[in-house]
Design an enzyme around this catalytic site. Structure first.
Site, PDB file in Angstrom:
ATOM      1  N   MET A  30      -9.099   8.063   0.180  1.00 51.29           N
ATOM      2  CA  MET A  30      -9.952   8.413   1.322  1.00 51.29           C
ATOM      3  C   MET A  30     -10.553   9.799   1.135  1.00 51.29           C
ATOM      4  O   MET A  30      -9.849  10.714   0.692  1.00 51.29           O
ATOM      5  CB  MET A  30      -9.133   8.415   2.609  1.00 51.29           C
ATOM      6  CG  MET A  30      -8.414   7.098   2.863  1.00 51.29           C
ATOM      7  SD  MET A  30      -7.480   7.194   4.384  1.00 51.29           S
ATOM      8  CE  MET A  30      -6.668   5.594   4.353  1.00 51.29           C
ATOM      9  N   MET A  39     -11.480  -6.073   5.129  1.00 44.99           N
ATOM     10  CA  MET A  39     -10.731  -5.161   5.997  1.00 44.99           C
ATOM     11  C   MET A  39     -10.408  -5.849   7.318  1.00 44.99           C
ATOM     12  O   MET A  39     -11.311  -6.321   8.019  1.00 44.99           O
ATOM     13  CB  MET A  39     -11.535  -3.886   6.272  1.00 44.99           C
ATOM     14  CG  MET A  39     -11.816  -3.013   5.050  1.00 44.99           C
ATOM     15  SD  MET A  39     -10.358  -2.590   4.089  1.00 44.99           S
ATOM     16  CE  MET A  39      -9.338  -1.750   5.306  1.00 44.99           C
ATOM     17  N   ASP A  98      -6.699  -6.612   4.015  1.00 44.67           N
ATOM     18  CA  ASP A  98      -6.192  -5.244   4.046  1.00 44.67           C
ATOM     19  C   ASP A  98      -6.164  -4.696   5.471  1.00 44.67           C
ATOM     20  O   ASP A  98      -7.217  -4.421   6.048  1.00 44.67           O
ATOM     21  CB  ASP A  98      -7.057  -4.358   3.137  1.00 44.67           C
ATOM     22  CG  ASP A  98      -6.451  -2.982   2.947  1.00 44.67           C
ATOM     23  OD1 ASP A  98      -5.316  -2.749   3.408  1.00 44.67           O
ATOM     24  OD2 ASP A  98      -7.129  -2.142   2.322  1.00 44.67           O
ATOM     25  N   MET A 151     -12.244   4.320  -0.522  1.00 46.90           N
ATOM     26  CA  MET A 151     -12.909   4.502   0.780  1.00 46.90           C
ATOM     27  C   MET A 151     -13.636   5.835   0.708  1.00 46.90           C
ATOM     28  O   MET A 151     -13.283   6.811   1.383  1.00 46.90           O
ATOM     29  CB  MET A 151     -11.854   4.482   1.899  1.00 46.90           C
ATOM     30  CG  MET A 151     -11.282   3.100   2.111  1.00 46.90           C
ATOM     31  SD  MET A 151      -9.783   3.118   3.115  1.00 46.90           S
ATOM     32  CE  MET A 151      -8.578   3.300   1.812  1.00 46.90           C
ATOM     33  N   HIS A 209      -1.232  -1.220  -4.260  1.00 45.70           N
ATOM     34  CA  HIS A 209      -2.497  -0.898  -3.603  1.00 45.70           C
ATOM     35  C   HIS A 209      -2.577   0.607  -3.363  1.00 45.70           C
ATOM     36  O   HIS A 209      -1.686   1.218  -2.758  1.00 45.70           O
ATOM     37  CB  HIS A 209      -2.587  -1.672  -2.287  1.00 45.70           C
ATOM     38  CG  HIS A 209      -3.901  -1.584  -1.594  1.00 45.70           C
ATOM     39  ND1 HIS A 209      -4.990  -2.361  -1.945  1.00 45.70           N
ATOM     40  CD2 HIS A 209      -4.318  -0.809  -0.557  1.00 45.70           C
ATOM     41  CE1 HIS A 209      -6.009  -2.082  -1.154  1.00 45.70           C
ATOM     42  NE2 HIS A 209      -5.631  -1.138  -0.303  1.00 45.70           N
ATOM     43  N   HIS A 257      -8.430   1.136  -3.998  1.00 49.23           N
ATOM     44  CA  HIS A 257      -9.365   0.876  -2.896  1.00 49.23           C
ATOM     45  C   HIS A 257     -10.063   2.192  -2.563  1.00 49.23           C
ATOM     46  O   HIS A 257      -9.466   3.081  -1.949  1.00 49.23           O
ATOM     47  CB  HIS A 257      -8.557   0.328  -1.699  1.00 49.23           C
ATOM     48  CG  HIS A 257      -9.346   0.115  -0.459  1.00 49.23           C
ATOM     49  ND1 HIS A 257      -8.747  -0.080   0.775  1.00 49.23           N
ATOM     50  CD2 HIS A 257     -10.675   0.033  -0.242  1.00 49.23           C
ATOM     51  CE1 HIS A 257      -9.690  -0.256   1.694  1.00 49.23           C
ATOM     52  NE2 HIS A 257     -10.866  -0.177   1.104  1.00 49.23           N
ATOM     53  N   SER A 266       0.842  -1.203   0.000  1.00 55.16           N
ATOM     54  CA  SER A 266       0.000   0.000   0.000  1.00 55.16           C
ATOM     55  C   SER A 266       0.871   1.246   0.000  1.00 55.16           C
ATOM     56  O   SER A 266       1.617   1.490   0.954  1.00 55.16           O
ATOM     57  CB  SER A 266      -0.907   0.013   1.232  1.00 55.16           C
ATOM     58  OG  SER A 266      -1.452   1.311   1.358  1.00 55.16           O
ATOM     59  N   ASP A 290      -4.787   3.629  -1.819  1.00 52.99           N
ATOM     60  CA  ASP A 290      -5.858   3.911  -0.856  1.00 52.99           C
ATOM     61  C   ASP A 290      -6.409   5.321  -1.036  1.00 52.99           C
ATOM     62  O   ASP A 290      -5.713   6.304  -0.776  1.00 52.99           O
ATOM     63  CB  ASP A 290      -5.317   3.759   0.573  1.00 52.99           C
ATOM     64  CG  ASP A 290      -5.148   2.301   0.954  1.00 52.99           C
ATOM     65  OD1 ASP A 290      -6.122   1.543   0.817  1.00 52.99           O
ATOM     66  OD2 ASP A 290      -4.044   1.918   1.382  1.00 52.99           O
TER      67      ASP A 290
HETATM   68  C1  DX5 Z   1      -6.535   1.306   5.612  1.00 50.90           C
HETATM   69  C2  DX5 Z   1      -6.050   1.029   4.209  1.00 50.90           C
HETATM   70  C3  DX5 Z   1      -4.961   0.027   4.153  1.00 50.90           C
HETATM   71  C4  DX5 Z   1      -3.695   0.464   4.832  1.00 50.90           C
HETATM   72  C5  DX5 Z   1      -2.864  -0.732   5.134  1.00 50.90           C
HETATM   73  O1  DX5 Z   1      -7.561   2.220   5.559  1.00 50.90           O
HETATM   74  O2  DX5 Z   1      -7.116   0.547   3.420  1.00 50.90           O
HETATM   75  O3  DX5 Z   1      -4.692  -0.336   2.806  1.00 50.90           O
HETATM   76  O4  DX5 Z   1      -2.937   1.362   4.068  1.00 50.90           O
HETATM   77  O5  DX5 Z   1      -1.752  -0.306   5.850  1.00 50.90           O
HETATM   78  P1  DX5 Z   1      -1.093  -1.204   6.976  1.00 50.90           P
HETATM   79  O6  DX5 Z   1      -0.565  -2.433   6.287  1.00 50.90           O
HETATM   80  O7  DX5 Z   1      -0.032  -0.327   7.521  1.00 50.90           O
HETATM   81  O8  DX5 Z   1      -2.166  -1.558   7.982  1.00 50.90           O
HETATM   82 ZN    ZN Z   2      -6.600  -0.366   1.413  1.00 54.77          ZN
END
Ligand code: DX5
Ligand code: ZN
Length: 216
Positions: A37, A137, A175, A68, A33, A66, A8, A35
């Site tokens: 947000m 998750m 994840d 969110m 990956h 991903h 990620s 992320d």
């Molecule tokens: C959390 C994300 C994850 C996160 C994982 O909201 O969706 O992808 O970046 O990071 P680690 O491996 O540090 O938990």
């Molecule tokens: Zn993620």
């Protein structure tokens, strides 16, 4: 098939993204990956479409995006254009999940459904045959570096059985909080893809950590 590893970029050095992506190109990582947000669906902001495009310019591996975010249908086309190969939306953010999945597939992307820790796997029963990935998750989404939730193992087993009996080809992606202590057990429970943020990027040698995950 060995497990797929998806580092990620949320845990990477944003001031050196090109260097980080090139490091991942040289590593055994399978997917990158990404992320996204929005500060609404999750209590944090990360980055968006221009940064995803910038990552894509250097990436030699598929981008696993991903989302969110609320109302993901407004943005999936833009993320497809930015270079996403896999796009996951949250079941908790979609009132019309089936439509959202069809929209992603119509763009030619692999479609994923992400599931929060409190959400029952049973809710996937009527969508499992339509999707390519379930992003399970193992922390509450919004932040990297959180502690792995142990109940995830049982959810992986239930989901694996649902996939088997339904004839679905969906991959199980884990994840959050993945590290050397839980990776092997997750694979044994049925995980196909491991996302790892801090475990990879806070290591002295990230490529070696990725190789270790691949070898488990
Ligand atoms: C959390 C994300 C994850 C996160 C994982 O909201 O969706 O992808 O970046 O990071 P680690 O491996 O540090 O938990
Ligand atoms: Zn993620």
């Amino acid at each position: 098939m060995s497990v797929l590893v998806a580092p990620s970029l949320l845990a990477s050095d944003f001031a050196n993204l090109e260097k980080e992506v090139k490091m991942l190109n040289e590593s055994q990582a399978d997917w990158l990956h990404i992320d996204i947000m929005d500060g609404v669906f999750v209590p944090n902001l990360s980055f968006g479409i221009p940064v995803t495009e910038a990552i894509k310019r250097h990436a030699k591996k598929p981008l696993d995006v991903h989302l969110m975010i609320v109302e993901p249908e407004k943005y999936v086309e833009a993320f497809h254009k930015a270079g996403a190969e896999v796009i996951s939306v949250h079941i908790e953010a979609c009132n019309h999940l089936h439509r959202n999945i069809q929209q992603i597939k119509a763009l030619g992307c692999k479609a994923g459904v992400a599931v929060n820790p409190h959400t029952s796997i049973a809710l996937l029963e009527n969508i499992i045959q339509d999707i390519d990935v379930v992003c399970l998750m193992s922390v509450n989404p919004g932040f990297g570096g959180q502690k792995f939730i142990e109940r995830t193992y049982e959810k992986v087993r239930v989901l694996k059985e649902m996939i088997r009996t339904s004839g679905s080809k969906a991959l199980i992606e884990i994840d959050g909080g993945v590290n050397q202590h839980n990776a092997k057990s997750l694979m044994e429970a049925g995980a196909d893809v491991l996302v790892a943020g801090n475990f990879v990027f806070s290591a002295a040698n990230p490529k070696e950590v990725i190789a270790q995950l691949k070898a488990m």
